[in-house]
Design a protein around this motif. Structure first.
Motif, PDB file in Angstrom:
ATOM      1  N   SER A  71       0.821  -1.204   0.000  1.00  0.00           N
ATOM      2  CA  SER A  71       0.000   0.000   0.000  1.00  0.00           C
ATOM      3  C   SER A  71       0.854   1.252   0.000  1.00  0.00           C
ATOM      4  CB  SER A  71      -0.920   0.028   1.224  1.00  0.00           C
ATOM      5  OG  SER A  71      -1.799   1.147   1.161  1.00  0.00           O
ATOM      6  N   GLY A  72       0.480   2.200  -0.865  1.00  0.00           N
ATOM      7  CA  GLY A  72       1.088   3.511  -0.896  1.00  0.00           C
ATOM      8  C   GLY A  72       0.012   4.584  -0.856  1.00  0.00           C
ATOM      9  N   TYR A  73       0.431   5.851  -0.690  1.00  0.00           N
ATOM     10  CA  TYR A  73      -0.557   6.909  -0.513  1.00  0.00           C
ATOM     11  C   TYR A  73      -1.225   7.306  -1.823  1.00  0.00           C
ATOM     12  CZ  TYR A  73      -2.648  11.425   0.371  1.00  0.00           C
ATOM     13  OH  TYR A  73      -3.526  12.468   0.443  1.00  0.00           O
ATOM     14  N   TRP A  74      -0.444   7.637  -2.849  1.00  0.00           N
ATOM     15  CA  TRP A  74      -1.037   8.205  -4.060  1.00  0.00           C
ATOM     16  C   TRP A  74      -1.770   7.157  -4.890  1.00  0.00           C
ATOM     17  CZ3 TRP A  74       3.418  10.095  -1.930  1.00  0.00           C
ATOM     18  CH2 TRP A  74       3.420  11.470  -1.640  1.00  0.00           C
ATOM     19  N   GLU A  75      -1.175   5.985  -5.038  1.00  0.00           N
ATOM     20  CA  GLU A  75      -1.790   4.951  -5.884  1.00  0.00           C
ATOM     21  C   GLU A  75      -2.564   3.907  -5.090  1.00  0.00           C
ATOM     22  OE1 GLU A  75       0.683   7.278  -8.106  1.00  0.00           O
ATOM     23  OE2 GLU A  75       1.399   6.058  -6.439  1.00  0.00           O
ATOM     24  N   LEU A  99      -8.278  -8.704   4.121  1.00  0.00           N
ATOM     25  CA  LEU A  99      -7.204  -8.885   3.141  1.00  0.00           C
ATOM     26  C   LEU A  99      -7.670  -9.632   1.898  1.00  0.00           C
ATOM     27  CD1 LEU A  99      -3.804  -9.810   4.867  1.00  0.00           C
ATOM     28  CD2 LEU A  99      -4.220  -8.102   3.101  1.00  0.00           C
ATOM     29  N   ARG A 100      -8.683 -10.473   2.044  1.00  0.00           N
ATOM     30  CA  ARG A 100      -9.125 -11.270   0.900  1.00  0.00           C
ATOM     31  C   ARG A 100      -9.879 -10.429  -0.125  1.00  0.00           C
ATOM     32  NH1 ARG A 100     -10.079 -14.295   5.533  1.00  0.00           N
ATOM     33  NH2 ARG A 100      -9.018 -16.330   5.641  1.00  0.00           N
ATOM     34  N   THR A 101     -10.576  -9.386   0.345  1.00  0.00           N
ATOM     35  CA  THR A 101     -11.447  -8.622  -0.546  1.00  0.00           C
ATOM     36  C   THR A 101     -11.095  -7.143  -0.638  1.00  0.00           C
ATOM     37  OG1 THR A 101     -13.018  -8.108   1.216  1.00  0.00           O
ATOM     38  CG2 THR A 101     -13.331 -10.185   0.022  1.00  0.00           C
ATOM     39  N   GLY A 102     -10.378  -6.610   0.349  1.00  0.00           N
ATOM     40  CA  GLY A 102     -10.120  -5.181   0.412  1.00  0.00           C
ATOM     41  C   GLY A 102     -11.224  -4.389   1.069  1.00  0.00           C
ATOM     42  N   ARG A 150      -7.948   2.587  -4.325  1.00  0.00           N
ATOM     43  CA  ARG A 150      -7.264   3.891  -4.356  1.00  0.00           C
ATOM     44  C   ARG A 150      -8.008   4.943  -3.557  1.00  0.00           C
ATOM     45  NH1 ARG A 150      -4.871   5.239 -10.254  1.00  0.00           N
ATOM     46  NH2 ARG A 150      -3.968   6.858  -8.909  1.00  0.00           N
ATOM     47  N   ARG A 151      -9.022   4.527  -2.812  1.00  0.00           N
ATOM     48  CA  ARG A 151      -9.843   5.503  -2.103  1.00  0.00           C
ATOM     49  C   ARG A 151      -9.758   5.361  -0.585  1.00  0.00           C
ATOM     50  NH1 ARG A 151     -11.712   8.728   0.494  1.00  0.00           N
ATOM     51  NH2 ARG A 151     -13.672   9.876   0.356  1.00  0.00           N
ATOM     52  N   TRP A 152      -9.936   4.141  -0.070  1.00  0.00           N
ATOM     53  CA  TRP A 152     -10.108   3.964   1.365  1.00  0.00           C
ATOM     54  C   TRP A 152      -8.874   3.410   2.066  1.00  0.00           C
ATOM     55  CZ3 TRP A 152     -14.201   6.425   2.869  1.00  0.00           C
ATOM     56  CH2 TRP A 152     -15.303   6.528   2.033  1.00  0.00           C
ATOM     57  N   LEU A 153      -7.946   2.853   1.304  1.00  0.00           N
ATOM     58  CA  LEU A 153      -6.785   2.189   1.896  1.00  0.00           C
ATOM     59  C   LEU A 153      -5.517   2.743   1.271  1.00  0.00           C
ATOM     60  CD1 LEU A 153      -8.142  -1.485   1.872  1.00  0.00           C
ATOM     61  CD2 LEU A 153      -8.154   0.122   3.800  1.00  0.00           C
ATOM     62  N   ARG A 154      -4.971   3.779   1.894  1.00  0.00           N
ATOM     63  CA  ARG A 154      -3.775   4.431   1.332  1.00  0.00           C
ATOM     64  C   ARG A 154      -2.765   4.663   2.464  1.00  0.00           C
ATOM     65  NH1 ARG A 154      -5.446   9.606  -1.772  1.00  0.00           N
ATOM     66  NH2 ARG A 154      -6.538  10.002   0.184  1.00  0.00           N
TER      67      ARG A 154
END
Length: 422
Positions: free
Chosen positions: A273-277, A329-332, A298-302
């Motif tokens: 996980s990264g912030y921008w992408e 972790l399986r689905t995000g 790219r919206r809720w997990l950065r």
């Protein structure tokens, strides 16, 4: 009265021999997964703080702390009388300095490049079989005798291994695999990742053309074979660590090259996980060369710098926008966030998260220097205790015996944890 009872408990527990708690010999602990087999830590902490056993002045840096065989290690930077980095070693019981290994390190160098965030070294030293493997921000890699500090061999990731400096310097810790130490010089012509012989620093293998990132490699097993996972500024990659053979790659172009937090692995999933992408989960297939994108967000997990944890398929990550967050972790699928209760949001929120054994409790050192005991479950977090133990810091602490060892840009401290009688 609470303070008196607490001190009696501390000294009674300290008399037990030995404390059933392991050392912290490398980045993210003995297993490299952010877990610590700890003694029984109390959930009630004194209002006036935790006892400081000792503190020592040191120079600047983000390098984490490691502890092995009664000795404590980290790196720092000095600017007077000349620019230099140091590998530091102290006795864990008294804080007495055992050795200092000093070498020149200019952070604005015509040959190597210019470094941003110039506080000092970034990578935690690795302790293995009586030796210290320490990597400086500008690429100086040193193998020292762990007890004496005697230099055994050295390599420079740019001058000797053909690497290219990244904007914020070399940050991934030296990774020991069998009889090699693996580093990531970065750059073209197969120089991204290199395995060196532990004995003399000679090159065993080198591969890939990606630029240098900031994450430490992660070792797992896939199809009953070892798999080295690398997150670079351009890809998530799998490599055979025995032969240096690239196996698979998933493209992931990272803004500013900030591939920082190590990948985490659960069953057949690899997560970064990264912030921008944002976040990506990679599914490993039946073949060693088979890997596909399972999901992305790219919206809720950065995330950014803080290392995620996982337990039973639920992951916990410090999201820059929402704070500490739990997700599947399986689905995000995101389950909750704490709205920045664990650590202040700021420009670059940070907290170092560590599991306490197989429990659902976590110790976190946040960027304000607060040590926080919290419970992490799929339903949400529960803060149990909090105490300030050091100045503001981004560096990862170490845990060993009955104590936490933490550093800032000015000091290294040993603080005794509140333990329950056994």
């Amino acid at each position: 009265m609470l303070r008196l009872l607490y001190l009696i408990s501390v000294f009674a527990t300290a008399a037990l021999s030995p404390l059933r708690a392991e050392d912290w010999p490398r980045w993210r602990g003995k297993r490299g997964d952010g877990s610590w087999n700890a003694p029984r830590i109390a959930e009630q902490w004194p209002d006036d703080g935790l006892p400081v056993v000792w503190k020592r002045p040191i120079g600047g840096g983000y390098a984490g702390v490691t502890v092995a065989d009664g000795l404590v290690y980290t790196l720092d930077r000095q600017t007077e009388p000349e620019e230099a980095e140091r590998v530091l070693c102290f006795r864990a019981d008294t804080g007495e300095q055992v050795f200092t290994d000093v070498y020149p390190a200019k952070y604005d160098d015509e040959r190597h490049g210019k470094l941003d965030y110039r506080n000092g070294p970034r990578a935690a030293p690795t302790i293995h079989n009586g030796y210290v493997y320490a990597l400086g921000a500008m690429g100086e890699l040193r193998c020292l005798e762990a007890k004496s500090g005697r230099l055994v061999w050295r390599k420079h990731l740019i001058d000797d291994l053909g690497g290219k400096l990244s904007m914020w310097g070399y940050s991934g810790s030296p990774f020991v695999y069998k009889d090699t130490v693996i580093v990531q010089p970065g750059g073209p012509d197969g120089k991204h990742v290199t395995a060196l012989a532990l004995a003399d620093g000679s090159v065993r293998w080198s591969c890939l053309d990606d630029p240098a990132g900031y994450a430490t490699p992660v070792l797992t097993r896939h199809n009953d074979r070892p798999l080295l996972i690398l997150w670079t500024p351009t890809h998530i990659r799998g490599v055979d660590p025995d032969e240096g053979q690239p196996l698979w790659a998933i493209p992931y172009e990272v803004t500013y090259g900030v591939s920082i937090a190590d990948p985490i692995v659960f069953e057949d999933l690899v997560f970064v996980s990264g912030y921008w992408e944002g976040s990506k989960a990679i599914r490993l297939g039946d073949s060693r060369r088979d890997a596909t994108l399972a999901w992305e967000d790219r919206r809720w997990l950065r995330g950014l710098m803080s290392q995620p944890l996982q337990r039973g398929g639920v992951a916990y990550m410090l999201d820059k926008g929402y704070g500490l967050s739990g997700f599947d972790l399986r689905t995000g699928e995101k389950k909750w966030d704490d709205a920045h209760q664990l650590t202040p949001r700021g420009r670059n929120p940070q907290a170092s998260l560590v599991w306490l054994g197989d429990s659902d409790r976590c110790l976190a050192l946040n960027s304000d220097g607060d040590l926080v005991l919290t419970r992490l479950t799929p339903e949400g977090p529960t803060e149990l205790a909090r105490a300030n133990i050091i100045d503001p810091t981004w560096a990862h602490p170490a845990y060993a015996g009955d104590s936490v060892y933490a550093r800032s840009d000015t000091q290294l401290v040993r603080v005794r944890l509140p333990l329950l009688n056994e």
